[in-house]
Design an enzyme around this catalytic site. Structure first.
Site, PDB file in Angstrom:
ATOM      1  N   ASN A  43      57.457  38.321  32.892  1.00  0.00           N
ATOM      2  CA  ASN A  43      57.312  39.231  31.741  1.00  0.00           C
ATOM      3  C   ASN A  43      58.576  40.084  31.593  1.00  0.00           C
ATOM      4  O   ASN A  43      59.146  40.562  32.577  1.00  0.00           O
ATOM      5  CB  ASN A  43      56.054  40.092  31.846  1.00  0.00           C
ATOM      6  CG  ASN A  43      55.912  40.857  33.134  1.00  0.00           C
ATOM      7  OD1 ASN A  43      56.397  40.450  34.175  1.00  0.00           O
ATOM      8  ND2 ASN A  43      55.251  41.994  33.064  1.00  0.00           N
ATOM      9  N   CYS A  54      55.437  38.026  27.427  1.00  0.00           N
ATOM     10  CA  CYS A  54      54.668  37.711  28.637  1.00  0.00           C
ATOM     11  C   CYS A  54      55.334  36.577  29.419  1.00  0.00           C
ATOM     12  O   CYS A  54      56.113  35.784  28.882  1.00  0.00           O
ATOM     13  CB  CYS A  54      53.261  37.278  28.269  1.00  0.00           C
ATOM     14  SG  CYS A  54      52.242  38.553  27.535  1.00  0.00           S
ATOM     15  N   GLU A  56      54.039  33.831  30.579  1.00  0.00           N
ATOM     16  CA  GLU A  56      53.663  32.481  30.138  1.00  0.00           C
ATOM     17  C   GLU A  56      54.542  32.040  28.972  1.00  0.00           C
ATOM     18  O   GLU A  56      55.033  30.905  28.924  1.00  0.00           O
ATOM     19  CB  GLU A  56      52.200  32.455  29.676  1.00  0.00           C
ATOM     20  CG  GLU A  56      51.197  32.810  30.740  1.00  0.00           C
ATOM     21  CD  GLU A  56      50.887  34.295  30.818  1.00  0.00           C
ATOM     22  OE1 GLU A  56      51.807  35.128  30.641  1.00  0.00           O
ATOM     23  OE2 GLU A  56      49.723  34.620  31.072  1.00  0.00           O
ATOM     24  N   CYS A  88      46.851  36.415  28.023  1.00  0.00           N
ATOM     25  CA  CYS A  88      46.438  37.137  26.806  1.00  0.00           C
ATOM     26  C   CYS A  88      46.219  36.135  25.666  1.00  0.00           C
ATOM     27  O   CYS A  88      46.601  34.962  25.755  1.00  0.00           O
ATOM     28  CB  CYS A  88      47.469  38.194  26.430  1.00  0.00           C
ATOM     29  SG  CYS A  88      48.945  37.529  25.618  1.00  0.00           S
TER      30      CYS A  88
HETATM   31  N1  THU Z   1      51.434  40.155  30.825  1.00  0.00           N
HETATM   32  C1  THU Z   1      51.898  38.891  31.032  1.00  0.00           C
HETATM   33  O1  THU Z   1      53.088  38.662  31.238  1.00  0.00           O
HETATM   34  N2  THU Z   1      50.995  37.880  31.005  1.00  0.00           N
HETATM   35  C2  THU Z   1      49.653  38.039  30.917  1.00  0.00           C
HETATM   36  O2  THU Z   1      48.925  37.058  30.930  1.00  0.00           O
HETATM   37  C3  THU Z   1      49.083  39.383  30.814  1.00  0.00           C
HETATM   38  C4  THU Z   1      50.064  40.465  30.541  1.00  0.00           C
HETATM   39  C5  THU Z   1      52.406  41.270  30.918  1.00  0.00           C
HETATM   40  C6  THU Z   1      52.739  41.954  29.627  1.00  0.00           C
HETATM   41  C7  THU Z   1      53.177  43.320  30.138  1.00  0.00           C
HETATM   42  O3  THU Z   1      54.544  43.268  30.535  1.00  0.00           O
HETATM   43  C8  THU Z   1      52.331  43.546  31.373  1.00  0.00           C
HETATM   44  O4  THU Z   1      51.872  42.262  31.767  1.00  0.00           O
HETATM   45  C9  THU Z   1      51.164  44.485  31.171  1.00  0.00           C
HETATM   46  O5  THU Z   1      50.359  44.081  30.118  1.00  0.00           O
END
Ligand code: THU
Length: 138
Positions: A43, A54, A56, A88
């Site tokens: 992320n 994110c 993914e 998400c």
């Molecule tokens: N986040 C991800 O990278 N992937 C997910 O599946 C859930 C959320 C990140 C976004 C943000 O930088 C942090 O997690 C908090 O939401």
């Protein structure tokens, strides 16, 4: 080719590259391609919060940018949570563009409490396939 367990450990390593000074929530993704290579994602946050990417989606963007076309499985590690945090909604949609419904997904903070599922289970009633015919893709 890596097992789900090995892939999960690679995702945990990728989480250490996280740029998350705002949430302090590190996420790592390891995307196993059909050619046996593993593409990493993490992320990447921004002080304009809505611009955060994110783990993914960063893995998918990196893989497509390197010419990867087919994917075997994806592991997502969230070492700062004490329960399995699932992808998400935006990531489910983007993953479903490139990964078939049967594709294995494993996510969790640690291997011991990780969840193993599929893209189809994360995004049921997926739609708009008629817009994504392979002969139309650039
Ligand atoms: N986040 C991800 O990278 N992937 C997910 O599946 C859930 C959320 C990140 C976004 C943000 O930088 C942090 O997690 C908090 O939401």
């Amino acid at each position: 080719m890596q097992s789900n367990q090995e892939l999960f450990h690679i995702a945990l390593d990728a989480a250490s590259q996280s740029y998350s000074p705002y949430s302090h929530f590190r996420v790592g993704a390891a995307l196993l391609c059909d050619d046996g290579t593993v593409v990493l994602g993490t992320n990447v946050e921004n002080r304009s919060f809505g611009l955060t990417i994110c783990a993914e989606r960063s893995a998918i963007v990196s893989a497509i940018s390197s010419g990867k076309k087919k994917f075997h499985s994806i592991a997502i590690a969230t070492p700062d949570s004490n329960y399995p945090v699932s992808p998400c909604g935006a990531c489910r949609q983007v993953l479903s563009e490139f990964l078939s419904p049967e594709t294995a997904v494993i996510f969790g903070p640690r291997l011991e409490n990780a969840v193993a599922t599929t893209i189809g289970a994360l995004l049921p009633f997926d739609a708009l396939h008629e817009l994504a015919r392979s002969d139309k893709k650039a």
